[in-house]
Structures are given as C-alpha cells and as structure tokens.
Design a protein around this motif. Structure first.
Motif, PDB file in Angstrom:
ATOM      1  N   LYS A   1       0.841  -1.210   0.000  1.00  0.00           N
ATOM      2  CA  LYS A   1       0.000   0.000   0.000  1.00  0.00           C
ATOM      3  C   LYS A   1       0.871   1.254   0.000  1.00  0.00           C
ATOM      4  O   LYS A   1       0.588   2.211  -0.713  1.00  0.00           O
ATOM      5  CB  LYS A   1      -0.916   0.019   1.222  1.00  0.00           C
ATOM      6  CG  LYS A   1      -2.084  -0.897   1.148  1.00  0.00           C
ATOM      7  CD  LYS A   1      -2.933  -0.707   2.399  1.00  0.00           C
ATOM      8  CE  LYS A   1      -4.121  -1.614   2.394  1.00  0.00           C
ATOM      9  NZ  LYS A   1      -4.932  -1.445   3.604  1.00  0.00           N
ATOM     10  N   GLY A   2       1.895   1.263   0.819  1.00  0.00           N
ATOM     11  CA  GLY A   2       2.783   2.413   0.898  1.00  0.00           C
ATOM     12  C   GLY A   2       3.517   2.668  -0.410  1.00  0.00           C
ATOM     13  O   GLY A   2       3.644   3.814  -0.847  1.00  0.00           O
ATOM     14  N   ARG A   3       3.988   1.600  -1.034  1.00  0.00           N
ATOM     15  CA  ARG A   3       4.690   1.764  -2.318  1.00  0.00           C
ATOM     16  C   ARG A   3       3.737   2.245  -3.404  1.00  0.00           C
ATOM     17  O   ARG A   3       4.089   3.117  -4.202  1.00  0.00           O
ATOM     18  CB  ARG A   3       5.378   0.464  -2.712  1.00  0.00           C
ATOM     19  CG  ARG A   3       6.602   0.160  -1.856  1.00  0.00           C
ATOM     20  CD  ARG A   3       7.373  -1.052  -2.344  1.00  0.00           C
ATOM     21  NE  ARG A   3       6.648  -2.301  -2.191  1.00  0.00           N
ATOM     22  CZ  ARG A   3       6.545  -2.989  -1.062  1.00  0.00           C
ATOM     23  NH1 ARG A   3       7.123  -2.528   0.031  1.00  0.00           N
ATOM     24  NH2 ARG A   3       5.874  -4.129  -1.014  1.00  0.00           N
ATOM     25  N   ASP A   4       2.514   1.693  -3.452  1.00  0.00           N
ATOM     26  CA  ASP A   4       1.525   2.135  -4.445  1.00  0.00           C
ATOM     27  C   ASP A   4       1.164   3.602  -4.232  1.00  0.00           C
ATOM     28  O   ASP A   4       1.073   4.377  -5.188  1.00  0.00           O
ATOM     29  CB  ASP A   4       0.259   1.278  -4.357  1.00  0.00           C
ATOM     30  CG  ASP A   4       0.455  -0.122  -4.896  1.00  0.00           C
ATOM     31  OD1 ASP A   4       1.466  -0.361  -5.605  1.00  0.00           O
ATOM     32  OD2 ASP A   4      -0.399  -0.981  -4.605  1.00  0.00           O
ATOM     33  N   TRP A   5       0.938   3.973  -2.976  1.00  0.00           N
ATOM     34  CA  TRP A   5       0.600   5.358  -2.658  1.00  0.00           C
ATOM     35  C   TRP A   5       1.721   6.299  -3.111  1.00  0.00           C
ATOM     36  O   TRP A   5       1.471   7.345  -3.700  1.00  0.00           O
ATOM     37  CB  TRP A   5       0.368   5.480  -1.150  1.00  0.00           C
ATOM     38  CG  TRP A   5       0.215   6.890  -0.671  1.00  0.00           C
ATOM     39  CD1 TRP A   5      -0.901   7.652  -0.698  1.00  0.00           C
ATOM     40  CD2 TRP A   5       1.245   7.696  -0.099  1.00  0.00           C
ATOM     41  NE1 TRP A   5      -0.638   8.892  -0.174  1.00  0.00           N
ATOM     42  CE2 TRP A   5       0.677   8.942   0.204  1.00  0.00           C
ATOM     43  CE3 TRP A   5       2.587   7.485   0.196  1.00  0.00           C
ATOM     44  CZ2 TRP A   5       1.399   9.969   0.780  1.00  0.00           C
ATOM     45  CZ3 TRP A   5       3.305   8.512   0.772  1.00  0.00           C
ATOM     46  CH2 TRP A   5       2.713   9.734   1.058  1.00  0.00           C
ATOM     47  N   TYR A   6       2.944   5.917  -2.851  1.00  0.00           N
ATOM     48  CA  TYR A   6       4.102   6.728  -3.226  1.00  0.00           C
ATOM     49  C   TYR A   6       4.161   6.882  -4.748  1.00  0.00           C
ATOM     50  O   TYR A   6       4.350   7.999  -5.254  1.00  0.00           O
ATOM     51  CB  TYR A   6       5.384   6.071  -2.699  1.00  0.00           C
ATOM     52  CG  TYR A   6       6.633   6.828  -3.059  1.00  0.00           C
ATOM     53  CD1 TYR A   6       7.046   7.913  -2.312  1.00  0.00           C
ATOM     54  CD2 TYR A   6       7.403   6.456  -4.170  1.00  0.00           C
ATOM     55  CE1 TYR A   6       8.192   8.619  -2.641  1.00  0.00           C
ATOM     56  CE2 TYR A   6       8.540   7.158  -4.503  1.00  0.00           C
ATOM     57  CZ  TYR A   6       8.927   8.238  -3.745  1.00  0.00           C
ATOM     58  OH  TYR A   6      10.057   8.937  -4.080  1.00  0.00           O
TER      59      TYR A   6
ATOM     60  N   ARG B   1       1.063  11.817  -9.973  1.00  0.00           N
ATOM     61  CA  ARG B   1       0.280  13.070  -9.889  1.00  0.00           C
ATOM     62  C   ARG B   1       1.180  14.276 -10.038  1.00  0.00           C
ATOM     63  O   ARG B   1       0.846  15.253 -10.713  1.00  0.00           O
ATOM     64  CB  ARG B   1      -0.482  13.132  -8.563  1.00  0.00           C
ATOM     65  CG  ARG B   1      -1.725  12.299  -8.518  1.00  0.00           C
ATOM     66  CD  ARG B   1      -2.567  12.594  -7.276  1.00  0.00           C
ATOM     67  NE  ARG B   1      -1.838  12.404  -6.032  1.00  0.00           N
ATOM     68  CZ  ARG B   1      -1.823  11.271  -5.335  1.00  0.00           C
ATOM     69  NH1 ARG B   1      -2.491  10.224  -5.767  1.00  0.00           N
ATOM     70  NH2 ARG B   1      -1.141  11.202  -4.209  1.00  0.00           N
ATOM     71  N   ALA B   2       2.355  14.226  -9.430  1.00  0.00           N
ATOM     72  CA  ALA B   2       3.301  15.347  -9.540  1.00  0.00           C
ATOM     73  C   ALA B   2       3.758  15.511 -10.986  1.00  0.00           C
ATOM     74  O   ALA B   2       3.872  16.640 -11.480  1.00  0.00           O
ATOM     75  CB  ALA B   2       4.494  15.105  -8.632  1.00  0.00           C
TER      76      ALA B   2
ATOM     77  N   LEU C   1       2.082  14.707 -13.680  1.00  0.00           N
ATOM     78  CA  LEU C   1       0.959  15.255 -14.450  1.00  0.00           C
ATOM     79  C   LEU C   1       0.788  16.750 -14.194  1.00  0.00           C
ATOM     80  O   LEU C   1       0.434  17.502 -15.111  1.00  0.00           O
ATOM     81  CB  LEU C   1      -0.331  14.505 -14.118  1.00  0.00           C
ATOM     82  CG  LEU C   1      -0.394  13.055 -14.598  1.00  0.00           C
ATOM     83  CD1 LEU C   1      -1.658  12.380 -14.096  1.00  0.00           C
ATOM     84  CD2 LEU C   1      -0.322  12.993 -16.129  1.00  0.00           C
ATOM     85  N   ARG C   2       0.995  17.189 -12.957  1.00  0.00           N
ATOM     86  CA  ARG C   2       0.887  18.624 -12.652  1.00  0.00           C
ATOM     87  C   ARG C   2       1.971  19.418 -13.370  1.00  0.00           C
ATOM     88  O   ARG C   2       1.747  20.561 -13.758  1.00  0.00           O
ATOM     89  CB  ARG C   2       1.002  18.856 -11.139  1.00  0.00           C
ATOM     90  CG  ARG C   2      -0.283  18.643 -10.393  1.00  0.00           C
ATOM     91  CD  ARG C   2      -0.192  19.179  -8.976  1.00  0.00           C
ATOM     92  NE  ARG C   2       0.904  18.610  -8.197  1.00  0.00           N
ATOM     93  CZ  ARG C   2       0.809  17.571  -7.402  1.00  0.00           C
ATOM     94  NH1 ARG C   2      -0.354  16.959  -7.263  1.00  0.00           N
ATOM     95  NH2 ARG C   2       1.838  17.126  -6.725  1.00  0.00           N
ATOM     96  N   MET C   3       3.136  18.825 -13.502  1.00  0.00           N
ATOM     97  CA  MET C   3       4.246  19.521 -14.156  1.00  0.00           C
ATOM     98  C   MET C   3       4.041  19.635 -15.669  1.00  0.00           C
ATOM     99  O   MET C   3       4.549  20.556 -16.288  1.00  0.00           O
ATOM    100  CB  MET C   3       5.567  18.790 -13.884  1.00  0.00           C
ATOM    101  CG  MET C   3       5.934  18.761 -12.406  1.00  0.00           C
ATOM    102  SD  MET C   3       6.237  20.390 -11.769  1.00  0.00           S
ATOM    103  CE  MET C   3       7.989  20.435 -11.931  1.00  0.00           C
ATOM    104  N   ALA C   4       3.296  18.718 -16.226  1.00  0.00           N
ATOM    105  CA  ALA C   4       3.102  18.700 -17.694  1.00  0.00           C
ATOM    106  C   ALA C   4       2.107  19.729 -18.153  1.00  0.00           C
ATOM    107  O   ALA C   4       1.481  20.446 -17.558  1.00  0.00           O
ATOM    108  CB  ALA C   4       2.625  17.314 -18.126  1.00  0.00           C
TER     109      ALA C   4
END
Length: 189
Positions: free
Chosen positions: A172-177, A183-184, A186-189
């Motif tokens: 779960k932690g690796r998937d969340w990361y 997401r970061a 996509l925001r940069m693009a």
C-alpha cells in the motif's frame, strides 16, 4: 499657514496608517502564533509516529498525518504571503513618513519664530515614527527568516515521512508513493 496644513496632513497619515497597521499586525501575529504551534505539533507527530513501530502498521493513519503535514506547510506559505503584506504596509508607512519629513524640513526653512519651533517638534515626532517603522521592518526581516526555517523543516519532515511510508507500509505504501509521483508528473506537464 503652511505649517498648519502640514500638521493636519501628518496627523491624517499617521491615523490612517495606524488603524490599518494595527488590524494587519493583530491578524498576522495571531495567525503566526497559531501556525508556529501547529508546525511544532506536526513535526512532533511525525517523529513520534516513526519511532513507534506498532503504529506503523496502520497505513491510513500515516497518510492522514502526511496530508496534515502538507496542509500545515501550505498554511505556512500563506502566512509568508501575509508577512509580505505587513512588510509592504510598513515600507509604505516609512516612505510616507520620509515624505512628511521632507515637507516639514521645507516648512521649517521657511518658518520664523514660534512657527519654526512648532515645525521642529513635528519634525522630531515624524523622525521618531520613521525610526519606529524602520525598527519594525528589521524585526519583520528576522521573523521572515524564522518562518523560512519553519517551512524548510516541515517540508523536510514531510519528504522524509513520505519515504518512510513508502519503505515501511508494504505494498500500500509503495503504491501510494508511486501514485503521488505520477500526480506530480501530471501537474508539471
């Protein structure tokens, strides 16, 4: 006659600036104190959570704390913007006092007798207020440095906690990361 107009102008400028200054400073200081307390609390929570392995098993508690840490950092950035507005108010105040001082110097040079003494007293008051604004700007510069340190610390703790979640909360932690990285991107693009 000119010294009367100058005195009225000085009193008007000081009264206007003091009201705006007092409201802005009161709001700023209350918010700043609250955020400092919240920042220390978030940093303490992160440190405690990392130190307590039993709580490491609850992935969702970690995610909530990470999110709360982000919100605290966002609030600190907004507080820094408020700080910039307060600095702007005091710079404008200092500039207004400087202009009044220049005007009073002209009036002093043209005045005679008792009028000259009245203008000198007004000039002394304006210099004192100018110096008060200057001293407050110095204090605000020091406070800005403290705020920047708080922002750096909370950002560093949040980054480390994000890696901690990745490394200690299993799949779960690796998937969340990975979702956060995506997401970061996509925001940069």
């Amino acid at each position: 006659m000119y010294w009367v107009i100058g005195a009225v102008a000085v009193v008007g400028v000081v009264a206007w600036l003091n009201g705006e200054e007092e409201r802005a400073c009161a709001n700023y200081h209350a918010s700043s104190h609250r955020l400092s307390t919240e920042t220390r609390h978030r940093q303490q929570q992160i440190a405690e959570r990392r130190a307590n392995y039993a709580k490491n098993q609850n992935f969702y508690e970690h995610i909530e704390l990470h999110h709360a840490s982000h919100l605290t950092a966002d609030a600190l950035y907004k507080e820094l913007e408020n700080h910039k507005r307060i600095v702007s108010i005091f710079k404008n105040k200092q500039q207004s006092f400087g202009q009044c001082i220049a005007e009073l110097k002209k009036q002093r040079d043209n005045a005679h007798g008792a009028q000259k003494q009245v203008v000198r007293e007004q000039l002394q008051q304006m210099r004192e207020q100018f110096n008060e604004a200057k001293n407050y700007l110095v204090m605000l510069a020091e406070e800005k440095e403290r705020k920047l340190i708080d922002i750096r610390q909370i950002n560093q703790a949040t980054r480390e906690y994000k890696l901690y979640i990745r490394d200690h909360c299993g799949e779960k932690g690796r998937d969340w990361y990975e979702r956060g990285i995506e997401r970061a991107r996509l925001r940069m693009a």
